[in-house]
Design a protein around this motif. Structure first.
Motif, short mmCIF file in Angstrom:
data_model
loop_
_atom_site.label_atom_id
_atom_site.label_comp_id
_atom_site.label_asym_id
_atom_site.label_seq_id
_atom_site.Cartn_x
_atom_site.Cartn_y
_atom_site.Cartn_z
N ASN A 71 -7.77 -41.28 -48.18
CA ASN A 71 -7.04 -42.41 -47.59
C ASN A 71 -7.96 -43.60 -47.37
O ASN A 71 -9.14 -43.59 -47.72
CB ASN A 71 -6.34 -41.98 -46.31
N GLU A 72 -7.42 -44.65 -46.77
CA GLU A 72 -8.17 -45.89 -46.57
C GLU A 72 -9.43 -45.69 -45.72
O GLU A 72 -10.44 -46.34 -45.93
CB GLU A 72 -7.27 -46.93 -45.91
N ARG A 73 -9.37 -44.77 -44.76
CA ARG A 73 -10.54 -44.55 -43.91
C ARG A 73 -11.73 -44.08 -44.74
O ARG A 73 -12.86 -44.51 -44.53
CB ARG A 73 -10.21 -43.51 -42.83
N TYR A 74 -11.46 -43.20 -45.72
CA TYR A 74 -12.54 -42.74 -46.59
C TYR A 74 -13.18 -43.91 -47.33
O TYR A 74 -14.39 -44.05 -47.39
CB TYR A 74 -12.00 -41.72 -47.60
N TYR A 75 -12.35 -44.77 -47.91
CA TYR A 75 -12.88 -45.89 -48.70
C TYR A 75 -13.58 -46.91 -47.80
O TYR A 75 -14.61 -47.48 -48.18
CB TYR A 75 -11.74 -46.56 -49.48
N HIS A 76 -13.07 -47.14 -46.59
CA HIS A 76 -13.73 -48.07 -45.68
C HIS A 76 -15.10 -47.54 -45.26
O HIS A 76 -16.06 -48.30 -45.13
CB HIS A 76 -12.87 -48.31 -44.44
N GLU A 77 -15.20 -46.24 -45.06
CA GLU A 77 -16.50 -45.66 -44.71
C GLU A 77 -17.50 -45.87 -45.83
O GLU A 77 -18.67 -46.16 -45.60
CB GLU A 77 -16.34 -44.17 -44.40
N LEU A 78 -17.04 -45.74 -47.07
CA LEU A 78 -17.92 -45.97 -48.21
C LEU A 78 -18.37 -47.43 -48.25
O LEU A 78 -19.55 -47.74 -48.40
CB LEU A 78 -17.21 -45.61 -49.51
N GLN A 82 -3.22 -30.74 -41.73
CA GLN A 82 -2.59 -31.82 -40.98
C GLN A 82 -3.19 -31.99 -39.58
O GLN A 82 -2.68 -32.78 -38.80
CB GLN A 82 -1.09 -31.59 -40.92
N SER A 83 -4.26 -31.26 -39.30
CA SER A 83 -4.95 -31.44 -38.02
C SER A 83 -5.65 -32.79 -37.99
O SER A 83 -6.08 -33.30 -39.03
CB SER A 83 -5.98 -30.32 -37.81
N PRO A 84 -5.81 -33.40 -36.81
CA PRO A 84 -6.43 -34.73 -36.73
C PRO A 84 -7.88 -34.76 -37.21
O PRO A 84 -8.38 -35.84 -37.55
CB PRO A 84 -6.33 -35.08 -35.24
N GLU A 85 -8.55 -33.62 -37.24
CA GLU A 85 -9.94 -33.62 -37.72
C GLU A 85 -10.04 -34.03 -39.20
O GLU A 85 -11.07 -34.54 -39.64
CB GLU A 85 -10.54 -32.22 -37.55
N TRP A 86 -8.95 -33.83 -39.96
CA TRP A 86 -8.94 -34.23 -41.37
C TRP A 86 -8.55 -35.70 -41.47
O TRP A 86 -7.54 -36.07 -42.07
CB TRP A 86 -7.96 -33.37 -42.17
N LYS A 87 -9.36 -36.57 -40.91
CA LYS A 87 -9.01 -37.98 -40.76
C LYS A 87 -9.15 -38.77 -42.06
O LYS A 87 -8.58 -39.86 -42.17
CB LYS A 87 -9.87 -38.63 -39.67
N ASN A 88 -9.89 -38.28 -43.03
CA ASN A 88 -10.15 -39.06 -44.25
C ASN A 88 -9.22 -38.72 -45.40
O ASN A 88 -9.39 -39.24 -46.51
CB ASN A 88 -11.59 -38.88 -44.70
N ILE A 89 -8.26 -37.82 -45.18
CA ILE A 89 -7.33 -37.49 -46.25
C ILE A 89 -5.89 -37.55 -45.74
O ILE A 89 -5.62 -37.32 -44.57
CB ILE A 89 -7.60 -36.10 -46.86
N ASP A 90 -5.00 -37.91 -46.65
CA ASP A 90 -3.57 -37.82 -46.39
C ASP A 90 -3.07 -36.50 -46.97
O ASP A 90 -3.50 -36.10 -48.06
CB ASP A 90 -2.82 -38.98 -47.06
N THR A 91 -2.19 -35.82 -46.26
CA THR A 91 -1.68 -34.55 -46.73
C THR A 91 -0.16 -34.48 -46.57
O THR A 91 0.41 -35.15 -45.71
CB THR A 91 -2.29 -33.37 -45.95
N ARG A 92 0.44 -33.66 -47.41
CA ARG A 92 1.87 -33.37 -47.28
C ARG A 92 2.13 -32.02 -47.94
O ARG A 92 1.48 -31.66 -48.92
CB ARG A 92 2.71 -34.46 -47.94
N GLY A 93 3.04 -31.27 -47.36
CA GLY A 93 3.42 -30.02 -47.98
C GLY A 93 4.09 -30.29 -49.32
O GLY A 93 4.89 -31.22 -49.46
N LYS A 94 3.74 -29.49 -50.32
CA LYS A 94 4.30 -29.70 -51.66
C LYS A 94 5.76 -29.30 -51.68
O LYS A 94 6.13 -28.16 -51.37
CB LYS A 94 3.54 -28.86 -52.69
#
Length: 350
Positions: free
Chosen positions: A65-72, A134-146
């Motif tokens: 997600n955007e947080r990952y790219y902003h960190e980079l 989907q826990s908040p610790e996974w802040k750098n990825i977006d997830t959804r059940g398939k």
């Protein structure tokens, strides 16, 4: 009561009837059938057991997600625009599916490291969130059940599998056996009563031990565990057992077969981390040669990952021959309840 035939071990017509309430009865009649293989297998009279269903997804769509790219960008690393120029669509999801006891702990640990630029000190009590994308610790990825499988064969995807017999024996070792030092006792107290209820066995067949917290914990020896699992399979309820014991074709391959997944591999695959990074488009993959767009047999370099450090350690279940207490009946039951998995996964196993 319903009638179920022991056809999964012996392809004979059944004619002998018995009422089964104790696994010793099952052991006796099954051993007798083995000893007299020209005779018909017995019929088992089993009670009706209410079905239990779960709404948990069997696979997940994930993307950076955007947080990952902003960190980079904040660290002076590759910009978001360069990621897109390299052929990686920032909005594109990758589907992953991991069955329990297939190396999921190692996989999720590495997934967190490559998407959050930091390592995880693994410890079950401290990192239970690791299995919950989907826990908040996974802040750098977006997830959804398939949920949408209509265009799956054209999407990026990765699934982990494991030898079915070794996986089931590993589940017994970590959840069921009578050894407080080797078992997840919390899971044992939660999973085992449900397992016996599903099979229709009385809880009186449990053995017990006291764990390190002083709690009375149920357990089963290997032969009894296999009998319980066989009962569940005979009733056609193997898709309802806890996912540590559920056949893999009823987890990750419930909606589409393995031939439609982009990468079907094991935790011991030397190139697994590389393949995961390239599918997601993480920074290290770009530095090491770009992002492959292919997901299922195309010309991209998703599969061009060789001689890389393994993601996870070798499983400790070992060779099946090391289970010296397994009887002929045990081996026949293990063959029977894993047969469908091998028919589906056989071409993808080492």
């Amino acid at each position: 009561a319903s009638l179920f035939v022991l056809y999964t071990i012996f392809d004979y017509d059944a004619s002998v009837g018995t009422s089964l309430r104790d696994p010793q009865d099952f052991r006796d009649i099954t051993a007798r059938a083995l000893a007299e293989k020209n005779n018909p297998s017995p019929l088992l009279l089993l009670p009706e057991i209410p079905n239990k269903k779960t709404d948990e997804p069997t696979a997940w769509d994930i993307r950076l997600n955007e947080r990952y790219y902003h960190e980079l960008d904040g660290n002076g690393s590759t910009s978001t625009s360069r990621h897109l120029e390299q052929g990686h669509d920032q909005d594109e999801f990758t589907t992953i599916c991991l069955c329990p006891k297939c190396g999921s702990s190692s996989f999720y640990t590495k997934l967190y490291e490559v998407t959050h630029h930091t390592s995880v000190t693994y410890g079950y009590d401290k990192t239970k969130w690791l299995w919950r994308l989907q826990s908040p610790e996974w802040k750098n990825i977006d997830t959804r059940g398939k949920t949408n499988w209509s265009r799956f064969s054209s999407e990026k995807s990765l699934v982990l599998i494991r030898d079915p017999k070794k996986r089931l024996l590993s589940s017994w070792k970590s959840k069921v056996q009578c050894n407080a030092d080797a078992v997840d006792t919390f899971d044992a107290r939660r999973i085992l009563p449900e397992l016996l209820d599903l099979a229709g066995f009385s809880h009186e067949i449990f053995s017990y031990y006291t764990d390190n917290k002083g709690l009375k914990t149920p357990c089963l020896d290997l032969s009894t565990f296999l009998l319980v699992m066989f009962q569940i399979h005979l009733q056609g309820k193997e898709g309802l057992v806890n996912d540590h014991m559920r056949p893999q074709h009823l987890i990750c391959f419930l909606h589409v077969g393995p031939e439609e997944w982009g990468v079907v591999t094991t935790i011991d695959d030397d190139g697994l981390t590389c393949k995961l990074e390239k599918m997601l488009g993480v920074e290290s993959a770009i530095k090491n040669g770009g992002i492959g767009n292919s997901s299922s047999g195309g010309d991209g370099d998703v599969f061009d990952c060789h001689d890389v450090e393994k993601m996870g350690k070798e499983h400790t279940t070992g060779k099946l021959s090391e289970y010296t207490t397994m009887t002929e009946v045990d081996e026949a039951i293990l063959n029977a309840i894993t047969r469908a998995e091998y028919e589906i996964l056989g071409p993808y196993l080492d």
